[in-house]
Design an enzyme around this catalytic site. Sequence first.
Site, mmCIF file in Angstrom:
data_model
loop_
_atom_site.group_PDB
_atom_site.id
_atom_site.type_symbol
_atom_site.label_atom_id
_atom_site.label_comp_id
_atom_site.label_asym_id
_atom_site.label_seq_id
_atom_site.Cartn_x
_atom_site.Cartn_y
_atom_site.Cartn_z
ATOM 1 N N HIS A 263 0.970 -1.077 -0.093
ATOM 2 C CA HIS A 263 0.139 0.022 0.108
ATOM 3 C C HIS A 263 0.904 1.201 -0.018
ATOM 4 C CE1 HIS A 263 -3.296 2.593 0.534
ATOM 5 N NE2 HIS A 263 -3.497 2.448 1.682
ATOM 6 N N HIS A 302 -2.304 -1.840 -11.280
ATOM 7 C CA HIS A 302 -3.197 -1.311 -9.835
ATOM 8 C C HIS A 302 -4.106 -2.093 -9.769
ATOM 9 C CE1 HIS A 302 -5.137 1.516 -7.469
ATOM 10 N NE2 HIS A 302 -4.127 2.001 -7.043
ATOM 11 N N ASP A 358 2.895 5.266 -7.690
ATOM 12 C CA ASP A 358 4.276 5.126 -7.170
ATOM 13 C C ASP A 358 5.342 5.205 -7.902
ATOM 14 O OD1 ASP A 358 2.790 4.669 -4.483
ATOM 15 O OD2 ASP A 358 2.096 2.679 -5.451
#
Length: 423
Positions: A263, A302, A358
Amino acid sequence: MPEDSFTITDNRSGETVTVPVVDGTISAAALRELDRGLWFYDPAYLSTANCDSQITYIDGDEGVLRYRGYPIEQLAEKSSFLEVAYLLIHGELPTEAEAAEWIHHITFHTYVHEDITRFIKGFRYDAHPMGTLVSTIAALSTFYPEAKDIDDPYTRLVQIIRLMAKMPTMAAFTYRNRMGLPYEYPVNHLDYTANFLRMMWSVADPDYEPDPTLTRALDVLFILHADHEQNCSTTTMRTVGSSRADPYSAVAAATCGLYGPLHGGANEQVIQMLHEIGSFDNVPAYVERAKSGDVLLQGFGHRVYKNYDPRAKIIKETADAVFKVTGLNPLLDIAMKLEEVALSDSYFMDRRLYPNVDFYSGLIYEAMGFPLDMFTVLFAIGRTPGWLAHWVEMLGDPEQKIYRPRQKYTGVGERDYVGIEQR
């Protein structure tokens, strides 16, 4: 029979039930009309909606993200983090007067009790900043016992302001404690994000002010991280909040959910991967290893997005502005080559594995001087208004009760106790 519905037949009894489709969902309660002993089995909640929410809309196939109806692209370009926080929590963008009052209250609540500073100093010099932050947020509940009165709207708002205001202060203090540096206290003439950067980087310089380009870049990153509907940490916030715990305890629990590498820690994993690849020339071989299953390609794909993550596009543009100030991150060439190779390979294209938020955020953080173990702390600052918005929404939803998912028991049947001498 409504056209937009499902008809479920119990083949054991021949009984049927018609279930309307509402906003792309069907009610699980309908199945129990046929058999009250039946439950849906859905590991990781891949097909389960646990609430009715008006906060964030995501279309993963089209790569769409909206806060309260506003496209993330517009908010990142034109808004500020505190304005977006107001939007998420209150449902509408603030007027000038509302924004001024909101910013004033948050600015003047940034200080923490001196006992909190001593609490942080009690952690070992090598304590992970995220572990320190989690503990400190939870400790705040003991300083504000009135926070337990969650039914009072005014009391709720005061705690929301306190959490929004004190998160960057506590986050900066966890870093300063780790580095053995004296704490830099917040000042009232700087905005939210600039104040945080000053608390991070200033060393005995009362006139220190961070670079405005870097301040704006971090503000944009906070906006992009502000909410993302029912992810692990937000669901944790709602789960703990459903027990009517105070908001500090619930936010501490949500921060724990964010702590994990799947996460909030994912951008840290990206940087570690780029260091492991080592050079531009090693990218093709690493991609082949990823295709064979030897390694994971961090920052690609994702759970929700099956298209290019809209936040990744914005971050890529933000990175260009940051690198003009900081100089190019040496890992950037590796990252860009990795993206180029992966997005031209049918293996990744067929599986719709695109760069996510990210992939580039860690490069920006590293270029700005943040150590790896602060990346998730930055994420926690940005995600705080989203957590609080969901907490407020949940408390006002008459359908919500204390969270209590069912389990499918697959253990042994009943057996008699055997004394230890006979085992």
